[in-house]
Every structure is written in C-alpha cells, then in structure tokens.
Design a protein around this motif. Structure first.
Motif, mmCIF file in Angstrom:
data_model
loop_
_atom_site.group_PDB
_atom_site.id
_atom_site.type_symbol
_atom_site.label_atom_id
_atom_site.label_comp_id
_atom_site.label_asym_id
_atom_site.label_seq_id
_atom_site.Cartn_x
_atom_site.Cartn_y
_atom_site.Cartn_z
ATOM 1 N N ALA A 70 -3.449 0.680 -11.431
ATOM 2 C CA ALA A 70 -4.665 -0.007 -11.886
ATOM 3 C C ALA A 70 -5.191 -0.934 -10.795
ATOM 4 O O ALA A 70 -4.411 -1.533 -10.059
ATOM 5 C CB ALA A 70 -4.371 -0.805 -13.146
ATOM 6 N N ILE A 128 1.589 2.620 -4.041
ATOM 7 C CA ILE A 128 0.542 2.838 -5.036
ATOM 8 C C ILE A 128 0.352 4.336 -5.276
ATOM 9 O O ILE A 128 0.584 5.156 -4.397
ATOM 10 C CB ILE A 128 -0.798 2.181 -4.652
ATOM 11 C CG1 ILE A 128 -1.315 2.710 -3.319
ATOM 12 C CG2 ILE A 128 -0.684 0.692 -4.645
ATOM 13 C CD1 ILE A 128 -2.736 2.320 -3.043
ATOM 14 N N THR A 129 -0.044 4.654 -6.481
ATOM 15 C CA THR A 129 -0.323 6.038 -6.841
ATOM 16 C C THR A 129 -1.776 6.086 -7.309
ATOM 17 O O THR A 129 -2.396 5.037 -7.511
ATOM 18 C CB THR A 129 0.590 6.498 -7.994
ATOM 19 O OG1 THR A 129 0.150 5.830 -9.182
ATOM 20 C CG2 THR A 129 2.037 6.182 -7.732
ATOM 21 N N PRO A 130 -2.321 7.296 -7.478
ATOM 22 C CA PRO A 130 -3.710 7.348 -7.964
ATOM 23 C C PRO A 130 -3.882 6.660 -9.315
ATOM 24 O O PRO A 130 -4.990 6.316 -9.705
ATOM 25 C CB PRO A 130 -3.967 8.852 -8.068
ATOM 26 C CG PRO A 130 -3.022 9.480 -7.111
ATOM 27 C CD PRO A 130 -1.809 8.621 -7.125
ATOM 28 N N GLU A 176 0.806 -1.200 0.000
ATOM 29 C CA GLU A 176 0.000 0.000 0.000
ATOM 30 C C GLU A 176 0.847 1.260 0.000
ATOM 31 O O GLU A 176 0.324 2.354 -0.011
ATOM 32 C CB GLU A 176 -0.922 0.014 1.225
ATOM 33 C CG GLU A 176 -2.012 -1.033 1.116
ATOM 34 C CD GLU A 176 -2.749 -1.248 2.401
ATOM 35 O OE1 GLU A 176 -2.742 -0.355 3.248
ATOM 36 O OE2 GLU A 176 -3.328 -2.338 2.555
ATOM 37 N N ARG A 177 2.155 1.093 0.054
ATOM 38 C CA ARG A 177 2.979 2.291 0.150
ATOM 39 C C ARG A 177 3.274 2.868 -1.211
ATOM 40 O O ARG A 177 3.359 4.064 -1.379
ATOM 41 C CB ARG A 177 4.300 1.963 0.846
ATOM 42 C CG ARG A 177 4.094 1.735 2.305
ATOM 43 C CD ARG A 177 5.403 1.688 3.057
ATOM 44 N NE ARG A 177 5.123 1.333 4.438
ATOM 45 C CZ ARG A 177 6.016 1.321 5.398
ATOM 46 N NH1 ARG A 177 7.254 1.637 5.141
ATOM 47 N NH2 ARG A 177 5.685 1.001 6.622
#
Lengths: 335, 161, 279, 342
Positions: free
Chosen positions: A240, A235-237, A232-233
């Motif tokens: 996918a 990830i970006t907006p 979870e660190r």
C-alpha cells in the motif's frame, strides 16, 4: 607441511563423488580464478568437468561460500547442495542454521581444515599450473615466494581459535596451532580518553563511502531487506502507498559522520552474537577502514561478558534471541 | 523529530537534552508518581512512553544520539516483573551490548543508562533523572555526531501518511 | 548557466478528484504561475515535481499544450505522491521541466489517431488526444480506447463522455468486470480493441499503461496489421535527475528522460530487448 | 612551442606561485587517495601502479555528497528554494596516471554534454589536470586495451614526462595557460623529437588483458542475450565497490534530507547500478531485478552505450574494479569472453 595440491585433489574426489552418486544436485566450491592464485566461488553441477577440474583448496580461498549461498538463496531453494567450507564459513553456516535461514537437511557440508588465509595479491602470479602451494606453522609458500602468516594480510586469522567443527566430510589436517581470540587492539583503543576515542572512531566513520561492501560480503548479514536501505527492496506490487510512504529511513543517504555512524553502529549491533570474525568485511573495504575495531566492540562483549560462543552448534539459540537470568546489569558508569 | 541541543559548550549554560524511553507499566508510572508527589527534577528529558523496554530497538538509541540527544535513558520493570514476562530480560542483553559498543566508540557510559524502576519507586526515578542530567551537564554536548544534526523526513513517522 | 536542479515555484490553481480516496486515489492538479503555464511543453513530455523532504517524482504532463496551465494526474503510489495528495488548491508547488521527447503530432497530420490507454496510463495520452480534439481539422479521426478496473477508477470521465456525446471522438470505454448500470464494454482493453478492430490504414496507435497492458496491446495491434512504425508507446522508468545524467533510466544507450519516454515500436526494437516490457 | 624541458624544482615553484590548491596521489592502495599537497611538500616524481590510490580523483569535482539546493517551507505552504553554490577553490591535480587523467574525458562527455550537470560543471571549470606518464603497470592494468597507453595525454591539460631530475612538459590544452607561461619563461624548448624520445621510455608492457576495441561494441551487442552473464555474475554480491572506485562511473542518486518539518536540503550522492533499488520503481516494477542484468548494464554502459554516444569507452583500464572486487569478478575477463580476441 601441507601440500594444497594433494588436498585439492582429495577435495575434487569428494565433490565429484557426491555429484556422481546423486547425493547432491550442486556443489558450491572454490575454483581457480583467471588471476591465480586468486580463487572464486563457483556452482558446480553434474557433468561440469571443466569446472570440477579447477576445484581448489588453498589459503587463497579467502571468499566465503556461505555468502554465495546467501546471495543465491532464491535460485538454490529446495535443491540439495554440497558446500565446501573453512572453519569460519562453517561457523557462519551454523549461525544461519540457528536462524532457520537454511535447512541442514538440504546441505552436505565438506569441511576443509584451515590454518589461515593469505592475500593472493601479495604473491606473484604463478606461471604454469604446476607451481606448488604449501604452508607450515610459519607461513605460506607459492613456488619460491614465501611469506609468514603474520605478513600475509589476514590479521583475523592470527587470532582464529576455531577448530574441530563437525562437517560431513573433512579434507586436510591442521598444520599449525590455532591462536586465541585476542583483544589487544581494543585494549589499546580503550585505554584512550573517551574524547580521543570519539575522534578515532569519527575518523573511521567519516571515511566510509557507503558502498555497503562490508554488508554484502558478510556471510551472516542475510536480511532480505536491510534496515539501512531505503525500503525499496521488499516492496511488492501490492504494498500500500501508505506503507511505502511511512517506511522509516534509519540512515539517510547523506555521507556524514553521523549518518555513516548510524550505518556502522547498526551493523555492529545486528552482528552481535553473529559475527564470526572472519574479517572479510575489513579486507573487502575499498578504503581500508579497520572495521574489526568496531565489530570487535560487540564481539568482545558477547564473548567475554556473556561467554557466548558464536556459531558453535546449529542447535544453540541465537545470542539476541535468548537471555540468561544471570546477565549483568547496568552499573551506571560502565560494566 | 529533531532534538534541538543548545549550541553552547560545556560549562555554564549548557542544558543537555535527554531522551528517555520509559516502560508504560512501571517507569512511566513512577514518573507520573514523581510528578504527582512534586519531586523536583531537571526538565531536560524528553520522555517517550513505550509498552515495554523490550520494544527498544538499539537503532532507536543510535538514532536518538545521531539526532542530537546528549544522553539516552531506557528504563523498564525490574527483572521478573515484566508485564510481558520476559521483555526486559531481552532488553537487558541487547541494550547492554549496545552500551559496550557505544562506550567503546567513546560515548561516555553516563550518557546511556539502562535502569529498572518500578511504579512505586518515584524517588529512584527522580534520582536517575537528576544523575543523568548532572552527569551529562558535566560532560558537555556530545561531539561525535556534531556534524549532521539532520533527519530524513521519513523518520517522522506515519502522522501524515 | 541555468541550474537545472532548481525548480520553478508555482501554484495549484485547481484540483479535480478523479477517483475516490483510497489506496489508488488519483487527483488531477492544475498548475499555473500568474495565470500562465510555468513553461511550454509538447504532448508526451514530463515534469519533475518536488515534495520537499520526500524527494521528486517524474510525472507526465496530462494536458495538451495550451499556454495557460499544466495538468498532472497523480496516482497515489509512494512517499512523494502521498505528500502531493495533501496539496490543496491555492498552495505552492515546485516543479522543473519539461523533460523528454514528445509524440510527433505534427508528423501525424492527416492521419487517424488511435489512443489505447489502461488505468493511469491514459494520463500521458491525454496530451495527445487533447491536442487532436483542439485541432480536429488536422487529423482524419480520433479513437480512444480506455479501460480501468471498474467504473469508479475511470479518470477524465466527464471529458470522455463529453467527447462521446458531441461525437468529437470514438470513445471505447471498458471495465474489467461487469457492473450494474454499465452499458459499455466489459473486459480488458485489448479485447475491446480486438472487437472494434480499427483499420491500420492511414492511422497511428499510441499506448500506455501497466507493463502487461502494453505487452498485450502490442500483440493485438500487430494482429490488426499495424506496422511497427505506426505504434508508439511512452515508457516509465525510475528517474532522478531528468536530464540524462544520473544513469538509471537507460534502455540500451538511450536515456528515457532525454530521448524517451516516447518511442515508436520500431525504435524500441532497434534498442535492446531490455526496453520491451516484462513478459 | 608545445613542449619544454624544465627542472622538476621549477614546477614545484611555479605551482606554489599560482596559489592554487594542488592535489596529488597520497599513496597506493586502500589507504591512498588524492590529497592536498602541504605547503612546501614535494611533488611526486613518478607515477604508476605503485602510487595509484584505490579512490579515483573523480570525487574532487564530483563529490560523494553534494548539496544541490536548500529549501524552506512556510507554515502556509510557501516554498523558498535556495540554490547551492557549486564552486571550489581553484585546483590543480598533479601526477595523475594516464588512466585517471583520461577519466575526465569520459566524465566530461557524460556530465557536460547537452545539459550540463550543474554540480560537476561548476567545479570542473576550476580544475586543471597535470597528467604524468606512467612508469609501472600493475597486475590488473589494461589501459592499452581501451585505447590508452602509459603515456597517453587524453584528459590532461599539461602532460609531464619525468626524465631524471627534469620534466618534459607538454601543453595539451589552454586551460592551465597561467601556469604554462610561468614554466615557459626562459625554459629550454623541447622539440617533438626530444619529446618522443622521452615518451618512448614509458613503454606499454605486455598487459594481461587484451581485447580489440573496434570489434568490441558490435560483439557485445550480439552478446546481450548471452547466458554467460549469469555465470559472470553468479558470485556478485551487489556491493558498490566496482562503481564507487571506478574513475569514470558517475551515476548518482538525489535524496532530500530534512532538517525539520519545514526546512532541509536536497543532496546528490554516488549511486551504483549494482544496488537492486537503483532502478526499482515505486510500483515495485524493476527492469534490472537480477544481479546478472545489473552486471550486464555495468559492462555494456562502459563498452557499448557510452562509446555509441560519445565515441570512446567509459573505461580507462585502471584495473581498480578487478583488484578490489571482493569476489574476483573480472571485467576484462568478461569482456574478452563476450566480445574480445581471446
């Protein structure tokens, strides 16, 4: 005998000189904490006389300035930095330089010659600023309290053999002969039957509370996203959903022997050829796990079997990103 | 993926489960040849074909053990024969360091083997598989990871994503 | 004592695919247990839906209280929603709730309700406008401002066009970029809102959407003369337990899952700045 | 009668007679914990910083790893959910220092009020706490700064004041009445005066950290936007030590652990506001992305939010987070700087 007050004064001179001359924008150094003789890493900029005055070097500088660099990498990116390092910190810094985590040209390295570290909490709080801190071949003295190196809480320092690294500036002189890497604790464990050894390590794994302090304080555990985290660190907006849904979970959050073992074994493997044996993970562990007992399993192989010296030179290839044709092969029953 | 291990103890009736990561270019071909040549082997292995032994992350091995494998085999090409030139050199250093660690915590060296078997060496493949199964049978089920034979579903990969 | 963690197992009675399959697919699940809603709820409340083996996700209930069913509009986003996208009609689904507070629709009786939604943010607001549509006599009017990236991403399309045609509500639709055949507004929702400039007189405005949408909408509403008591929003935070224990969804001393997710702007201001969306 | 004087051996005997599981601090520091008293083992005769384990007693009723439910899925999509049993053997905690004893007040208010957390509620009902007056303050102790003292009985069911070979036992709640009756039968009563006299022996020493509780919440609220938070946390490494070892921290995570494709369980594990992913949403939005925001959350939760909601601080001054912090982050120092008297 070493007097750390005069060495600290020398260190302050160097740090303030670097800042004054504009050679660096910021310096990472130890300053005296609220709870002396504990120290803490602090970021010092030009004009921060209040912090500069507190800059200190003593055997109680037990934290790693390299961890500080790692944790503040984003904020410090592109800035020219001075960094005060002990021998083990410099080794760790070399490991990070080998992996291009930091740029050597951004750094001015101020090395302090270290004879070993001591646990601040074993010493009484010095009343007044003028209590001298000294050390010699035998131990550390704060005011009237003296403790032998062996009783100062830092077992890894007793077998530290690193000296004579080449920093840009040097403070202090060694006052004590350095030890040799020693694997006696491993030999004792390895003499046990495999079943007994499994019991020993299962107990170690079982007590882990997964606070991840060992990973976070480690100066060379520098991945942006740890394989153990639930993905979870990083990830970006734009990540996918399918990517998020498929992120592997190598160790789930269950606190069981097997999941804790996956965490600690994975960490051990990721530290192969990178662990500088500073021992901070073991000292930070809030439940007192002897983490070096597991890290040294790979350290031993790296140093004894492969004759690889960790963090000696920033130009060396990282251990696991290189190989030799003469590397040993699996002998089946052990090697 | 859960590797189901029979619950019986050491001795009679214990059938170990061995996870074998084998290289597409050599050991897999050797396994294939062994099958075609009708060489007799114990059926305890779960073969996972990979493109190169250099692809084997130590975490895969650790995870296999923690999911209930009693033994793990990684087998690739002989040194110098790697389809990707140097993959197995990297694998050797990485996996044998892992072996030191695993041996250190008390996982018997017989449970984790790293071998190099070429496409022609079907008999070597048969020998290695037989050896590892016999050895692990003698050693009994792996007890270190006994408690938690569980797996986060996320590790089942992308099949449904 | 009730074990709050144990979900109700119910059935997916119907599925509507709102937007075409792809990375931002949205489906609306209608959930029923033996012909009835598994539990009663108020507009704005949420429920925790399980995807066993993956975890749970807090999803707002997207239909007005009706006693017959619950509806959830689910955007494909992460692991749990990926699993939920594979559910089929007639399959079982486990959920627990309802959680959180609600829009004070009873207090608003006699007033005009202005709904400003962006993207998937329209889902929780649907429980409000649906309620107003069901009780037209109680309210002085209904405006719905809703925008999406393109015409394909507009959800509840049929329903919104119905409302527009039957003049049950003033529906102001917008898409971000021009598209052939689109004869509604082109541009962001906030621009549409500025253009239509609804009067704050005897009105309440509710908004939900991506953080940037909320920030801009709040600015526009302020310019239009809406006081902070007249503006409501519903917030999204990561939630695990849903009933104020696990400690991650707080804004100041308020747990979003208990005393939220619905906040008036005035209340949000009284909390700490952490509550306002990122700039 | 609310206080009696009994010989220490009588307490041992009475506890043994109840057949309950007795948990006692096993030793100070990192190696210590709260462990079960062996049959015939001696109860601790004193408590203080020199007997305080690094791990707090919260894990007894709020374990790091607890099953919340199990599930079995059918191949046709059926779902079967099995509730977990949130029970344990009837247990008495003996000899907890006042800081650890008071932690149960904070945990109770956070986890039992309004909707009870089922796991905690089930076990808490079976736990009795016998607190003990603390005879030695440590270097990092600041219980007197948070409204407690070395002799406060908050959170205890029975409170014990060691006095030579005797114990003065005070009845604080009715939860351990079974034990109380055993102790009380034929025991010498100790009146208020005697109790206060013994109590007086446990004098709060001048502690290192002092801040004024009343003014604190308001001051901290004003300091919400203070630039000091960045300085306070610049060396923070985001590990979970301060919260995992905190006797009152209770944030948790819920994750599913699948045994295979069709069955598994849902687990509750400790979590901490210091991990970046704690508040990270799936959309990548994270309200507390920065370390300083997370440290601020920890401090404010303890000294502003919890007091606002429940009327007392969520900190018992045990000093563990300071002592075990690997980078010398000192919550008392931060609180003093932002809202205290210094």
């Amino acid at each position: 005998m070493r007097d750390y007050r005069s060495e600290s004064a020398r260190l302050r001179e160097i740090v303030s000189g670097l800042l004054e001359r504009g050679e660096v924008e910021l310096v990472v150094a130890w300053t005296e904490g609220e709870d002396r003789p504990r120290t803490r890493e602090t970021l010092i900029g030009k004009g921060r006389e209040d912090l500069l005055r507190k800059v200190v070097w003593s055997p109680f500088c037990t934290t790693s300035t390299v961890t500080f660099l790692k944790k503040n990498k984003a904020a410090l990116a592109g800035k020219r930095l001075g960094v005060v390092v002990k021998d083990c910190d410099l080794q760790a810094l070399n490991v990070l330089l080998q992996e291009h985590f930091l740029k050597r040209e951004d750094l001015v390295i101020i090395g302090v010659r270290c004879d070993g570290l001591a646990e601040a909490d074993l010493f009484p709080r010095p009343e007044g600023a003028e209590v001298p801190i000294t050390s010699d071949g035998g131990g550390v003295t704060v005011g009237k309290q003296r403790r032998a190196w062996e009783d100062s809480g830092f077992t890894t320092c007793l077998t530290c053999s690193y000296e004579d690294m080449k920093p840009d500036h040097v403070v202090g002189e060694y006052g004590r002969k350095k030890g040799k890497p020693e694997w006696g604790h491993l030999a004792r464990l390895q003499a046990l039957e495999p079943g007994k050894r499994r019991e020993h390590y299962a107990a170690l794994f079982e007590s882990c509370i997964r606070c991840y302090a060992c990973r976070e304080v480690c100066p060379v555990c520098a991945c942006v996203e740890c394989a153990i985290d639930p993905g979870e660190r990083a990830i970006t907006p734009r990540t996918a959903p399918s990517v998020k849904a498929c992120a592997p979970v190598w160790a789930c959050r269950e606190r069981s022997v097997s999941e804790n073992a996956v965490y600690l074994l994975t960490r051990t493997m990721h530290m192969a050829g990178r662990c500088v044996r500073c021992g901070w993970c073991e000292r930070a562990c809030p439940v007192g796990l002897p983490l070096m007992e597991i890290l040294d399993l790979s350290n031993d192989a790296v140093r004894r079997v492969y004759r690889y010296e960790v963090g000696r030179d920033p130009a060396d290839p990282p251990f696991l990103a290189s190989y030799a044709e003469t590397d040993p092969d699996d002998k089946g029953a052990g090697h | 993926m859960t590797v189901e291990t029979p619950t019986t103890g050491a001795g009679t009736g214990f059938e170990p489960r061995i996870v074998a990561f084998i290289c597409n270019w050599c050991t897999y071909a050797a396994a294939d040849l062994a099958g075609v040549s009708r060489l007799q082997m114990p059926p305890n292995t779960l073969n996972i074909r990979v493109m190169c032994s250099g692809r084997i992350n130590p975490m895969l091995v650790i995870r296999a053990f923690s999911q209930g494998a009693d033994g793990v085999l990684v087998s690739g090409c002989h040194m110098g024969d790697c389809h990707y030139i140097t993959g197995n050199y990297y694998a050797r250093r990485r996996l044998l360091t892992l072996k030191s660690v695993l041996t250190g915590i008390g996982i018997e060296p017989e449970r984790f083997r790293v071998t190099w078997i070429s496409a022609a060496e079907a008999q070597d493949y048969q020998r290695v598989i037989t050896e590892i199964v016999e050895n692990v049978k003698r050693l009994g089920p792996l007890t270190l990871f006994r408690d938690g034979r569980v797996v986060a579903r996320e590790t089942t990969g992308c099949a449904e994503g | 004592m009730k074990d709050e963690y144990i979900p109700v197992v119910t059935e997916v009675a119907d599925i509507r695919t709102e937007t075409p399959p792809g990375d931002r697919m949205i489906r609306t699940l209608r959930v029923q247990k033996e012909g009835k809603a598994p539990f009663a709820h108020l507009p704005g409340q949420c429920a925790m839906i399980s995807a066993f083996g993956r975890g749970e996700a807090m999803i707002s209930i997207a239909c007005p209280p009706n006693g017959e069913y619950l509806e959830f509009s689910i955007l494909l986003q992460g692991a749990v929603t990926t699993d939920l996208q594979y559910l089929e009609k007639g399959e079982k689904i486990a959920l627990r709730g309802p959680y959180g507070n609600s829009f004070p629709v009873d207090e608003w009786k006699g007033r005009r309700v202005i709904v400003v939604g962006g993207g998937i943010g329209i889902a929780p607001l649907r429980s409000v406008y649906g309620h107003v549509v069901r009780h037209p006599a109680d309210y002085a009017g209904l405006d719905i401002f809703y925008g999406a990236r393109d015409s394909q991403s507009i959800i509840y399309k049929q329903e919104l066009f119905d409302l527009l045609e039957k003049r049950k509500a003033n529906v102001h639709l917008s898409i971000d970029r021009p598209e052939p055949g689109w004869n509604h507004f082109v541009g962001f929702v906030a621009a549409n809102l500025t253009r239509a400039a609804p009067s704050p007189q005897n009105a309440v405005a509710i908004t939900c959407g991506p953080p940037i949408h909320i920030t801009v909408t709040l600015d526009v509403l302020k310019k239009l003369g809406f006081s902070e008591d007249q503006v409501y929003t519903t917030l999204e935070r990561k939630m695990k337990c849903g009933f104020g224990k696990c400690g991650r969804c707080n804004i100041g001393e308020v747990y979003t899952c208990v005393k939220g997710p619905v906040f008036s702007l005035a209340r949000l201001r009284r909390l700490l700045p952490e509550g306002l969306p990122d700039k | 009668m609310s206080a009696i004087r009994v010989p220490a051996s009588r307490m041992e005997k009475a506890l043994a007679e109840t057949g309950w599981r007795v948990m006692v601090p096993s030793g100070a520091g990192r190696k210590g914990g709260y462990v079960e008293l062996r049959a015939g083992g001696r109860l601790p005769r004193e408590c203080g910083d020199h007997t305080k384990p690094s791990t707090p007693p919260k894990g007894l009723v709020f374990p790091n790893n607890e099953e919340l439910l199990s599930y079995v899925l059918g191949v046709k999509g059926e779902i079967e959910v099995g509730p977990a049993s949130h029970t344990m053997a009837r247990t008495v905690l003996y000899g907890t220092p006042p800081c650890d004893t008071a932690s149960f007040r904070a945990l109770d208010s956070a986890l039992l009020k309004d909707m009870a957390e089922p796991g905690y509620a089930g076990k808490r009902g079976l736990l009795g706490v016998i607190g003990m007056a603390c005879s030695r303050a440590g270097r990092w102790c600041f219980c007197t700064s948070v409204g407690l003292s070395p002799r406060s009985n908050i959170g205890a069911d029975l409170m014990v004041y060691p006095d030579g070979d005797d114990l003065l036992v005070e009845r604080v709640s009715d939860r351990l009445d079974g034990l109380w009756k055993r102790l009380e039968a034929g025991a010498a009563g100790a009146d208020e005066k005697a109790l206060r006299a013994v109590e007086g022996k446990f004098v709060p020493r001048v502690l290192n950290f002092v801040f004024e509780a009343e003014k604190l919440a308001d001051a901290l609220e004003k300091a919400f936007g203070s630039p000091y938070w960045k300085e306070f946390s610049e060396r923070c490494v985001s590990c979970g030590i301060c919260t995992f070892l905190c006797p009152t921290c209770h944030c948790f995570d819920i994750t599913d652990v699948a045994k295979d494709e069709l069955s598994g369980k849902r687990l509750r594990t400790w979590d901490t506001c210091q991990f970046p992913e704690f508040t990270g949403e799936t959309s990548a939005h994270n309200p507390r992305k920065e370390r300083w925001a997370r440290q601020r959350q920890r401090v404010l939760h303890k000294f502003l939010y919890h007091p606002r909601n429940h009327g007392h601080m969520m900190c018992t001054g045990c000093g563990r987070c300071i002592r075990y912090c690997p980078v010398d982050i000192n919550i008392a120092e931060g609180v003093m700087r932002l809202g205290g008297s210094k």
